[in-house]
Design a protein around this motif. Structure first.
Motif, mmCIF file in Angstrom:
data_model
loop_
_atom_site.group_PDB
_atom_site.id
_atom_site.type_symbol
_atom_site.label_atom_id
_atom_site.label_comp_id
_atom_site.label_asym_id
_atom_site.label_seq_id
_atom_site.Cartn_x
_atom_site.Cartn_y
_atom_site.Cartn_z
ATOM 1 N N THR A 95 0.838 -1.193 0.000
ATOM 2 C CA THR A 95 0.000 0.000 0.000
ATOM 3 C C THR A 95 0.876 1.247 0.000
ATOM 4 N N PHE A 96 0.301 2.366 -0.388
ATOM 5 C CA PHE A 96 0.971 3.661 -0.268
ATOM 6 C C PHE A 96 0.685 4.194 1.132
ATOM 7 N N THR A 97 1.704 4.238 1.964
ATOM 8 C CA THR A 97 1.506 4.671 3.355
ATOM 9 C C THR A 97 1.465 6.194 3.483
ATOM 10 N N ILE A 98 2.074 6.907 2.549
ATOM 11 C CA ILE A 98 1.876 8.356 2.380
ATOM 12 C C ILE A 98 1.514 8.554 0.914
ATOM 13 N N PHE A 99 0.444 9.278 0.673
ATOM 14 C CA PHE A 99 -0.065 9.369 -0.693
ATOM 15 C C PHE A 99 -0.523 10.783 -1.015
ATOM 16 N N ASN A 100 -0.194 11.246 -2.209
ATOM 17 C CA ASN A 100 -0.696 12.512 -2.743
ATOM 18 C C ASN A 100 -1.015 12.318 -4.220
ATOM 19 N N ASN A 101 -1.961 13.083 -4.709
ATOM 20 C CA ASN A 101 -2.355 12.942 -6.111
ATOM 21 C C ASN A 101 -2.508 14.303 -6.782
ATOM 22 N N PRO A 102 -1.389 14.964 -7.089
ATOM 23 C CA PRO A 102 -1.462 16.281 -7.751
ATOM 24 C C PRO A 102 -1.952 16.198 -9.184
ATOM 25 N N CYS A 103 -1.965 14.993 -9.772
ATOM 26 C CA CYS A 103 -2.417 14.848 -11.159
ATOM 27 C C CYS A 103 -3.928 14.885 -11.280
ATOM 28 N N ASN A 104 -4.639 14.791 -10.168
ATOM 29 C CA ASN A 104 -6.095 14.732 -10.201
ATOM 30 C C ASN A 104 -6.678 15.935 -10.936
ATOM 31 N N GLU A 105 -7.516 15.650 -11.917
ATOM 32 C CA GLU A 105 -8.176 16.684 -12.726
ATOM 33 C C GLU A 105 -7.185 17.623 -13.407
ATOM 34 N N SER A 106 -6.062 17.084 -13.836
ATOM 35 C CA SER A 106 -5.087 17.864 -14.602
ATOM 36 C C SER A 106 -4.528 16.988 -15.710
ATOM 37 N N ASN A 107 -3.839 17.614 -16.660
ATOM 38 C CA ASN A 107 -3.252 16.887 -17.784
ATOM 39 C C ASN A 107 -1.799 17.310 -17.957
ATOM 40 N N PRO A 108 -0.925 16.869 -17.047
ATOM 41 C CA PRO A 108 0.472 17.318 -17.115
ATOM 42 C C PRO A 108 1.208 16.738 -18.320
ATOM 43 N N THR A 109 2.125 17.528 -18.822
ATOM 44 C CA THR A 109 3.017 17.019 -19.863
ATOM 45 C C THR A 109 3.990 16.018 -19.259
ATOM 46 N N LEU A 110 4.504 16.347 -18.081
ATOM 47 C CA LEU A 110 5.580 15.550 -17.484
ATOM 48 C C LEU A 110 5.290 15.251 -16.022
ATOM 49 N N LEU A 111 5.375 13.982 -15.675
ATOM 50 C CA LEU A 111 5.328 13.537 -14.286
ATOM 51 C C LEU A 111 6.750 13.195 -13.867
ATOM 52 N N ILE A 112 7.250 13.864 -12.810
ATOM 53 C CA ILE A 112 8.606 13.609 -12.327
ATOM 54 C C ILE A 112 8.521 12.922 -10.971
ATOM 55 N N LEU A 113 9.101 11.730 -10.897
ATOM 56 C CA LEU A 113 9.113 10.958 -9.659
ATOM 57 C C LEU A 113 10.563 10.827 -9.202
ATOM 58 N N VAL A 114 10.859 11.472 -8.073
ATOM 59 C CA VAL A 114 12.234 11.650 -7.609
ATOM 60 C C VAL A 114 12.543 10.663 -6.491
ATOM 61 N N HIS A 115 13.463 9.746 -6.738
ATOM 62 C CA HIS A 115 13.932 8.873 -5.665
ATOM 63 C C HIS A 115 14.655 9.709 -4.619
ATOM 64 N N SER A 116 14.281 9.535 -3.366
ATOM 65 C CA SER A 116 14.880 10.344 -2.311
ATOM 66 C C SER A 116 15.066 9.511 -1.056
ATOM 67 N N ASN A 117 16.193 9.700 -0.393
ATOM 68 C CA ASN A 117 16.387 9.115 0.929
ATOM 69 C C ASN A 117 15.503 9.880 1.903
ATOM 70 N N PRO A 118 14.759 9.193 2.778
ATOM 71 C CA PRO A 118 13.876 9.911 3.706
ATOM 72 C C PRO A 118 14.574 11.003 4.512
ATOM 73 N N LYS A 119 15.873 10.847 4.753
ATOM 74 C CA LYS A 119 16.617 11.824 5.552
ATOM 75 C C LYS A 119 16.980 13.085 4.765
ATOM 76 N N ASN A 120 16.804 13.075 3.454
ATOM 77 C CA ASN A 120 17.289 14.176 2.614
ATOM 78 C C ASN A 120 16.299 15.344 2.552
ATOM 79 N N PHE A 121 15.974 15.910 3.713
ATOM 80 C CA PHE A 121 15.027 17.019 3.760
ATOM 81 C C PHE A 121 15.545 18.229 2.990
ATOM 82 N N GLU A 122 16.805 18.547 3.168
ATOM 83 C CA GLU A 122 17.374 19.733 2.531
ATOM 84 C C GLU A 122 17.453 19.568 1.016
ATOM 85 N N LYS A 123 17.790 18.383 0.558
ATOM 86 C CA LYS A 123 17.860 18.138 -0.892
ATOM 87 C C LYS A 123 16.487 18.333 -1.537
#
Length: 368
Positions: A95-123
């Protein structure tokens, strides 16, 4: 009896053939000859046209990322198993334990999914402030796994409440779980942002030249999306590491071959939606291999008979990047990405360097 029937058949054929020939006046023979010649010419022209079409088709296969699109493409979810959504390769009850859906009711050209270490708040903060801003055309989300430390959990919840751009899966964020993370990227794109025309999988220490990226996707490719497309910095003939001193070591049981197939380092990969779906479907039914770059963009890409498009020439090397940062006038070099593994200061400086530059330039001539 059989021979007798054959003899009667051939006799009948000769009889009617002779009658047919007698029907023609001798004056008709030139007309017949001309007709045969004309028919031969038509067949030849048709054959040449067919051969030409085959050449064109082959060229389209080689370079179809420039000439085709998947306008109105929809993921064929009905072809997946009924329990697919709650399964991630060999993990059940995903399951998705934290979930957001910014694509809802939109038609983006580009979806960017960024791999991130949970500790990398500043990055993540730097990416949001520079190239990774959410706009109607671009949706940016950060992909993380579970954490064990309670304080870190609370920090992530607070970050998500503020920015609403984290996606967390129900597996621990660990080095050997990177393939889960990558396949979760594909799963999210398929189920929760099917409108996106292109998907970029990247890391939080990468710089994306976003103005030029959008120009590239909308003008060089197509605002409607591409098909059979995977752009990356291609690696070939990479040996499987066997040394115990290497963090990339794999055993013969894990990977028996000496050399990996051609694959994409995972720090910057552009997918078309159909490729996302094909790779996801293969990943869901293939044994787990922990080096996600090799597994997904190497082994699985080979399974779906896809050719990579190499964009090495659109990546700054370290010297070019240093020159651009210290001499802004040299920032005119055409590129899509900075060098891998950038620090926060470099990302900020490179963003200042490119955000006001001219972007109406074609990148096709730089691609091999």
């Amino acid at each position: 009896m059989y021979l007798l029937r054959r003899f009667k058949f051939y006799t009948l054929i000769r009889k009617y053939a002779y009658r047919l020939l007698k029907m023609f006046d001798k004056k008709l023979w030139p007309t017949i000859i001309y007709t045969v010649i004309l028919f031969g010419l038509c067949v030849t022209v048709w054959q040449l046209r067919t051969d030409s079409d085959h050449v064109t088709e082959y060229s389209a296969i080689q370079y179809n990322v420039y000439t085709t699109n998947t306008t109105g493409y929809s993921y064929p979810l009905q072809t997946l198993p009924h329990d697919d959504y709650h399964r991630l390769i060999n993990l059940k009850n995903f399951t998705f334990t934290i979930f957001n859906n910014p694509c809802n009711e939109s038609n983006p050209t580009l979806l960017i999914l960024v791999h991130s270490n949970p500790k990398n708040f500043e990055k993540r903060k730097i990416v949001r402030e520079t190239w990774g801003k959410n706009t109607p055309q671009v949706k940016v989300l950060f992909i993380i796994g579970l954490v064990k430390i309670r304080r870190l959990k609370m920090q992530l919840q607070k970050e998500n409440e503020e920015f609403g751009d984290l996606i967390q899966g129900s597996f621990y964020d660990a080095y050997r779980n990177m393939t889960y993370k990558h396949v979760m990227v594909l799963k999210y794109a398929i189920y929760h942002c099917p409108q996106a025309k292109y998907i970029l999988k990247t890391d939080d220490d990468v710089f994306v030249n976003m103005p030029l990226m959008l120009n590239f996707l909308n003008l060089d490719l197509s605002p409607f999306g591409g098909s059979r497309m995977i752009f990356c910095t291609l690696r070939k003939n990479s040996p499987a590491m066997r040394s115990w001193r290497s963090k990339w070591r794999v055993s013969f049981k894990e990977y028996p071959d000496k050399v990996y197939p051609p694959y994409c380092p995972g720090w910057a990969i552009i997918y078309s939606p159909d490729v996302v779906f094909e790779l996801y479907r293969e990943a869901q039914k293939t044994d787990y291999f922990w080096i996600d770059d090799v597994h997904i963009t190497g082994t699985l890409v080979a399974k779906i008979h896809l050719s990579h498009v190499n964009i090495d020439s659109l990546v700054l090397d370290r010297k070019e990047q240093t020159d651009a940062l210290h001499q802004p006038s040299r920032c005119n070099r055409t590129f899509l990405y900075g060098a891998p593994n950038m620090n926060n200061r470099e990302i900020k400086a490179l963003w200042e360097c490119v955000k006001t530059r001219e972007v109406h330039v074609s990148l096709l001539k730089y691609i091999t």
